[in-house]
Design a protein around this motif. Structure first.
Motif, PDB file in Angstrom:
ATOM      1  N   SER A 272      -0.212   4.553 -12.529  1.00 15.19           N
ATOM      2  CA  SER A 272      -1.630   4.564 -12.919  1.00 15.19           C
ATOM      3  C   SER A 272      -2.528   5.149 -11.839  1.00 15.19           C
ATOM      4  CB  SER A 272      -2.100   3.149 -13.239  1.00 15.19           C
ATOM      5  OG  SER A 272      -1.364   2.612 -14.306  1.00 15.19           O
ATOM      6  N   GLY A 273      -1.970   5.505 -10.715  1.00 11.85           N
ATOM      7  CA  GLY A 273      -2.744   6.115  -9.644  1.00 11.85           C
ATOM      8  C   GLY A 273      -2.910   5.190  -8.454  1.00 11.85           C
ATOM      9  N   TYR A 274      -3.003   5.810  -7.295  1.00 17.79           N
ATOM     10  CA  TYR A 274      -3.088   5.064  -6.039  1.00 17.79           C
ATOM     11  C   TYR A 274      -4.398   4.294  -5.920  1.00 17.79           C
ATOM     12  CZ  TYR A 274      -3.216   4.153  -1.018  1.00 17.79           C
ATOM     13  OH  TYR A 274      -3.324   3.550   0.207  1.00 17.79           O
ATOM     14  N   ASP A 275      -5.490   4.899  -6.344  1.00 19.08           N
ATOM     15  CA  ASP A 275      -6.798   4.245  -6.183  1.00 19.08           C
ATOM     16  C   ASP A 275      -6.884   2.945  -6.972  1.00 19.08           C
ATOM     17  OD1 ASP A 275      -7.757   6.149  -4.433  1.00 19.08           O
ATOM     18  OD2 ASP A 275      -8.505   7.431  -6.054  1.00 19.08           O
TER      19      ASP A 275
ATOM     20  N   LEU B 229       0.834  -1.205   0.000  1.00 14.25           N
ATOM     21  CA  LEU B 229       0.000   0.000   0.000  1.00 14.25           C
ATOM     22  C   LEU B 229       0.866   1.251   0.000  1.00 14.25           C
ATOM     23  CD1 LEU B 229      -3.049  -0.502   2.392  1.00 14.25           C
ATOM     24  CD2 LEU B 229      -3.084  -0.042  -0.051  1.00 14.25           C
ATOM     25  N   HIS B 230       1.912   1.239   0.801  1.00 11.45           N
ATOM     26  CA  HIS B 230       2.812   2.392   0.854  1.00 11.45           C
ATOM     27  C   HIS B 230       3.499   2.618  -0.491  1.00 11.45           C
ATOM     28  CE1 HIS B 230       5.463   5.378   2.516  1.00 11.45           C
ATOM     29  NE2 HIS B 230       6.492   4.712   2.044  1.00 11.45           N
ATOM     30  N   LEU B 231       3.951   1.542  -1.113  1.00  9.69           N
ATOM     31  CA  LEU B 231       4.608   1.668  -2.413  1.00  9.69           C
ATOM     32  C   LEU B 231       3.625   2.108  -3.497  1.00  9.69           C
ATOM     33  CD1 LEU B 231       6.949  -1.453  -2.414  1.00  9.69           C
ATOM     34  CD2 LEU B 231       7.638   0.940  -2.431  1.00  9.69           C
ATOM     35  N   GLY B 232       2.363   1.785  -3.320  1.00  8.25           N
ATOM     36  CA  GLY B 232       1.353   2.141  -4.314  1.00  8.25           C
ATOM     37  C   GLY B 232       1.090   3.626  -4.427  1.00  8.25           C
TER      38      GLY B 232
END
Length: 82
Positions: free
Chosen positions: A24-27, A16-19
């Motif tokens: 393409s975006g966090y969501d 999640l942190h790396l995302g």
């Protein structure tokens, strides 16, 4: 030694942190990650769980490499513009 439950939770948090920096975006990243973890949440075989954790660790390393390459290319472009 950490139990598998805590390894999975730690892996999920790190991903999640790396995302947050995902192109393409966090969501989108968060929803895909959530779906993958949810799909495998009923797994009880410790060997399969260890394999999935190992695969998750591989994904972490690949994401870190992707971000480092992105940083390198940005710095190269900034200072060595051809």
């Amino acid at each position: 030694m950490m139990s598998q439950k805590y390894k999975v939770i730690d892996l999920y948090k790190r991903l999640l942190h790396l995302g947050k920096d995902y192109p393409s975006g966090y969501d989108l990243f968060r929803s895909k990650l959530h779906n993958v973890f949810l799909k495998n949440s009923k797994e009880n075989d410790p060997v399969k769980i260890e394999k999935m954790i190992a695969h998750g660790e591989y994904v972490v390393k690949e994401l870190e490499a992707l971000y480092m390459l992105k940083k390198f290319r940005t710095l190269k472009r900034r200072y060595y513009d051809n």
